[in-house]
Design a protein around this motif. Structure first.
Motif, PDB file in Angstrom:
ATOM      1  N   VAL A 240      16.738  -4.076 -16.788  1.00  0.00           N
ATOM      2  CA  VAL A 240      15.527  -3.682 -17.520  1.00  0.00           C
ATOM      3  C   VAL A 240      14.369  -3.445 -16.563  1.00  0.00           C
ATOM      4  O   VAL A 240      14.119  -4.242 -15.648  1.00  0.00           O
ATOM      5  N   GLN A 241      13.667  -2.334 -16.787  1.00  0.00           N
ATOM      6  CA  GLN A 241      12.408  -2.055 -16.095  1.00  0.00           C
ATOM      7  C   GLN A 241      11.360  -1.720 -17.145  1.00  0.00           C
ATOM      8  O   GLN A 241      11.640  -0.938 -18.067  1.00  0.00           O
ATOM      9  N   ALA A 242      10.191  -2.294 -17.025  1.00  0.00           N
ATOM     10  CA  ALA A 242       9.131  -2.084 -18.016  1.00  0.00           C
ATOM     11  C   ALA A 242       7.943  -1.377 -17.387  1.00  0.00           C
ATOM     12  O   ALA A 242       7.600  -1.615 -16.223  1.00  0.00           O
ATOM     13  N   SER A 243       7.333  -0.487 -18.164  1.00  0.00           N
ATOM     14  CA  SER A 243       6.076   0.160 -17.775  1.00  0.00           C
ATOM     15  C   SER A 243       5.086  -0.033 -18.908  1.00  0.00           C
ATOM     16  O   SER A 243       5.381  -0.705 -19.893  1.00  0.00           O
ATOM     17  N   LEU A 249      16.339   0.775 -19.842  1.00  0.00           N
ATOM     18  CA  LEU A 249      17.538  -0.017 -19.632  1.00  0.00           C
ATOM     19  C   LEU A 249      18.559   0.826 -18.876  1.00  0.00           C
ATOM     20  O   LEU A 249      18.845   1.966 -19.280  1.00  0.00           O
ATOM     21  N   ASP A 250      19.107   0.287 -17.816  1.00  0.00           N
ATOM     22  CA  ASP A 250      20.060   0.998 -16.966  1.00  0.00           C
ATOM     23  C   ASP A 250      21.417   1.078 -17.655  1.00  0.00           C
ATOM     24  O   ASP A 250      22.077   0.055 -17.881  1.00  0.00           O
ATOM     25  N   VAL A 251      21.856   2.288 -18.000  1.00  0.00           N
ATOM     26  CA  VAL A 251      23.089   2.488 -18.755  1.00  0.00           C
ATOM     27  C   VAL A 251      24.306   2.030 -17.960  1.00  0.00           C
ATOM     28  O   VAL A 251      25.194   1.332 -18.486  1.00  0.00           O
ATOM     29  N   LEU A 254      24.532  -1.713 -17.845  1.00  0.00           N
ATOM     30  CA  LEU A 254      24.882  -2.251 -19.160  1.00  0.00           C
ATOM     31  C   LEU A 254      26.371  -2.115 -19.429  1.00  0.00           C
ATOM     32  O   LEU A 254      27.016  -3.034 -19.939  1.00  0.00           O
ATOM     33  N   LYS A 255      26.938  -0.972 -19.071  1.00  0.00           N
ATOM     34  CA  LYS A 255      28.369  -0.743 -19.294  1.00  0.00           C
ATOM     35  C   LYS A 255      29.236  -1.707 -18.493  1.00  0.00           C
ATOM     36  O   LYS A 255      30.372  -2.007 -18.876  1.00  0.00           O
ATOM     37  N   GLN A 256      28.704  -2.200 -17.385  1.00  0.00           N
ATOM     38  CA  GLN A 256      29.469  -3.101 -16.533  1.00  0.00           C
ATOM     39  C   GLN A 256      29.495  -4.537 -17.054  1.00  0.00           C
ATOM     40  O   GLN A 256      30.270  -5.357 -16.558  1.00  0.00           O
ATOM     41  N   LEU A 257      28.672  -4.836 -18.057  1.00  0.00           N
ATOM     42  CA  LEU A 257      28.633  -6.188 -18.606  1.00  0.00           C
ATOM     43  C   LEU A 257      29.868  -6.454 -19.468  1.00  0.00           C
ATOM     44  O   LEU A 257      30.503  -5.538 -19.973  1.00  0.00           O
ATOM     45  N   SER A 258      30.177  -7.731 -19.658  1.00  0.00           N
ATOM     46  CA  SER A 258      31.389  -8.107 -20.392  1.00  0.00           C
ATOM     47  C   SER A 258      31.360  -7.641 -21.842  1.00  0.00           C
ATOM     48  O   SER A 258      32.393  -7.267 -22.399  1.00  0.00           O
ATOM     49  N   ASN A 259      30.188  -7.654 -22.471  1.00  0.00           N
ATOM     50  CA  ASN A 259      30.066  -7.221 -23.869  1.00  0.00           C
ATOM     51  C   ASN A 259      28.712  -6.527 -24.045  1.00  0.00           C
ATOM     52  O   ASN A 259      27.750  -7.144 -24.507  1.00  0.00           O
ATOM     53  N   PRO A 260      28.636  -5.247 -23.678  1.00  0.00           N
ATOM     54  CA  PRO A 260      27.342  -4.551 -23.721  1.00  0.00           C
ATOM     55  C   PRO A 260      26.672  -4.584 -25.094  1.00  0.00           C
ATOM     56  O   PRO A 260      25.437  -4.680 -25.168  1.00  0.00           O
ATOM     57  N   LYS A 300      18.384   8.050 -25.411  1.00  0.00           N
ATOM     58  CA  LYS A 300      19.263   8.189 -24.245  1.00  0.00           C
ATOM     59  C   LYS A 300      18.688   9.305 -23.359  1.00  0.00           C
ATOM     60  O   LYS A 300      18.461  10.427 -23.813  1.00  0.00           O
ATOM     61  N   ASP A 301      18.464   8.959 -22.089  1.00  0.00           N
ATOM     62  CA  ASP A 301      17.974   9.948 -21.126  1.00  0.00           C
ATOM     63  C   ASP A 301      18.780   9.822 -19.849  1.00  0.00           C
ATOM     64  O   ASP A 301      18.485   8.983 -18.999  1.00  0.00           O
ATOM     65  N   ARG A 302      19.833  10.624 -19.751  1.00  0.00           N
ATOM     66  CA  ARG A 302      20.715  10.632 -18.591  1.00  0.00           C
ATOM     67  C   ARG A 302      21.252   9.230 -18.280  1.00  0.00           C
ATOM     68  O   ARG A 302      22.170   8.778 -18.933  1.00  0.00           O
ATOM     69  N   THR A 303      20.658   8.539 -17.327  1.00  0.00           N
ATOM     70  CA  THR A 303      21.203   7.251 -16.881  1.00  0.00           C
ATOM     71  C   THR A 303      20.462   6.045 -17.457  1.00  0.00           C
ATOM     72  O   THR A 303      20.708   4.909 -17.055  1.00  0.00           O
ATOM     73  N   THR A 304      19.547   6.279 -18.404  1.00  0.00           N
ATOM     74  CA  THR A 304      18.778   5.168 -18.965  1.00  0.00           C
ATOM     75  C   THR A 304      18.662   5.280 -20.483  1.00  0.00           C
ATOM     76  O   THR A 304      18.793   6.354 -21.063  1.00  0.00           O
ATOM     77  N   LEU A 305      18.408   4.143 -21.104  1.00  0.00           N
ATOM     78  CA  LEU A 305      17.947   4.091 -22.485  1.00  0.00           C
ATOM     79  C   LEU A 305      16.468   3.759 -22.431  1.00  0.00           C
ATOM     80  O   LEU A 305      16.068   2.794 -21.764  1.00  0.00           O
ATOM     81  N   ILE A 306      15.645   4.549 -23.108  1.00  0.00           N
ATOM     82  CA  ILE A 306      14.197   4.372 -23.042  1.00  0.00           C
ATOM     83  C   ILE A 306      13.682   3.911 -24.403  1.00  0.00           C
ATOM     84  O   ILE A 306      13.883   4.581 -25.426  1.00  0.00           O
TER      85      ILE A 306
END
Length: 440
Positions: A240-243, A249-251, A254-260, A300-306
């Motif tokens: 997660v990165q916040a502005s 959220l880095d897609v 997230l996919k690499q987690l055990s239960n996204p 969904k924006d390419r490699t992130t969820l915004i």
């Protein structure tokens, strides 16, 4: 429960109350009357607050009178507020119970802020916790809904949570206390009352240790919840990165987690999403797909969820900038315009234009399908949508962009690119400097 039990609980678990200015929410019922008496016996610095919801006619007024007399007998300061609860519920399209809850807690918080009370005490007890557990369970809840009513929540404190209704009743009888009975509590048309009168007594009869065992189980759930929170803190740092305006959220991570899907739920549960399958599918969706909650949007924006707040009327709002005005305030910043004797350095936040080419009033608006301009430094025209795509702007970023226009011709894609048609040349006689000060 004895006075000693309560005193020991306060000194062990809530010692801050002994040095605080405390407001007790009192209905006039047995629970809150007992709370008032034990707090006074403990010599806490207390005052009373009573809500008259005007739902039971003369009975509601009698409750108010009882609280006033109790405060006088105990020499306590008391605050009374009368509410038109049914009107509030109708205007806000919510239930009477929810309306009463909103009204009382809003008023308690206002009182605490205005009169500098450190804490607000309510008389919720162990049986209330059981009822809340089953209500949440029946509605379909996550772990948070099963961990119970928090003993402290900001200024709210519930010192009776370890004690049962039976224990409070025994204390009241021993001390020969007097209280008011709310006739609506006997009605089983409300879910909480039905659980209180029809369901939980059966469970207690089946197992006399039910309440003790329930509290142990809930303690285990709370401990499990703490472990989850610790894990989430670590995961948040990774994905997660916040502005100021969004959360990304880095897609891939997230996919690499055990239960996204589960992690998405815990990361986003405070933003009122309900369609969790759709949220999960965004990980595999094409750019531009999104899911809405009542308050937010996940894109969904390419490699992130915004994640951003849900935009309202984003395509329709515009501003008029008259010739005699030197500044214009936008939702995300300020535009200024001034005469300039020479051409300065052009940047993302500043441009110079030929004043004689402008047609007033100028307008500032959002981009629309079919908009095009002549990007500064390029030959030919380009659609604004294609420019956004080339700049790799996400959907939320596109929606933050404003266009400065003259006679509907784009002067500036503000903060990004000027238009060639208004640039300063050797033939320019009057130069204007236009600046944008981003405040987001």
């Amino acid at each position: 429960m004895t006075a000693i039990d309560f005193k020991n609980h306060i000194h062990k678990n809530l010692p801050f109350l002994t040095k605080s200015k405390v407001l007790i929410a009192i209905s006039g019922g047995m629970d809150s009357v007992v709370l008032t008496h034990v707090c006074q016996n403990l010599e806490l610095n207390i005052a009373l607050a009573h809500c008259n919801f005007n739902l039971r006619g003369a009975e509601s007024d009698a409750d108010e009178e009882f609280v006033l007399e109790l405060a006088e007998d105990l020499d306590l300061e008391v605050f009374i507020e009368s509410f038109e609860t049914e009107t509030y519920a109708s205007e806000n399209n919510i239930s009477i119970q929810m309306a009463a809850r909103d009204l009382r807690y809003t008023w308690f918080q206002e009182l605490a802020e205005q009169l500098q009370f450190d804490y607000i005490l309510t008389a919720h007890h162990a049986d209330d916790n059981v009822e809340t557990f089953f209500i949440n369970l029946m509605r379909g809840t996550g772990l948070d809904g099963l961990t119970g009513i928090p003993e402290t929540n900001g200024k709210l404190v519930r010192p009776f949570l370890p004690f049962s209704h039976t224990a409070l009743q025994a204390y009241a009888n021993t001390k020969k206390l007097v209280w008011r009975n709310d006739s609506s509590n006997a009605s089983t048309k409300y879910l909480r009352n039905k659980l209180r009168h029809d369901v939980i007594p059966i469970l207690k009869k089946m197992n006399p240790q039910f309440l003790d065992n329930f509290q142990k189980t809930q303690a285990h759930l709370q401990e499990s919840s703490e472990i989850i929170e610790d894990t989430l803190v670590k995961i948040q740092k990774k994905v997660v990165q916040a502005s100021d305006n969004s959360i990304q959220l880095d897609v891939k991570k997230l996919k690499q987690l055990s239960n996204p899907k589960v992690y998405l739920y815990y990361l986003l549960k405070d933003f009122q999403f309900t369609e969790w399958d759709d949220v999960y599918q965004l990980l595999y969706a094409q750019s531009g797909k999104y899911v809405l909650s009542q308050t937010h949007r996940l894109v969904k924006d390419r490699t992130t969820l915004i994640l951003t707040e849900r935009p309202e009327n984003i395509k329709t709002k515009s501003f008029i900038w008259e010739e005699n005005e030197s500044e214009l305030f936008l939702p995300n910043g300020q535009l200024t315009i001034e005469n300039s004797s020479k051409l300065g350095e052009i940047s993302a936040s500043r441009l110079y234009v030929d004043k004689d080419l402008l047609k007033y009033p100028l307008t500032v608006r959002k981009w629309e399908k079919g908009d095009y301009f002549y990007p500064f430094g390029m030959t030919g025209k380009k659609k604004v949508s294609k420019f956004f795509k080339d700049e790799k702007l996400s959907l939320p970023e596109k929606e933050q962009v404003w266009l400065l226009c003259s006679n509907n011709r784009i002067i500036w894609v503000i903060g990004l690119r000027a238009d060639n048609r208004f640039k300063v040349t050797t033939d320019t006689n009057h130069i204007l400097k236009i600046s944008f000060h981003n405040e987001t």
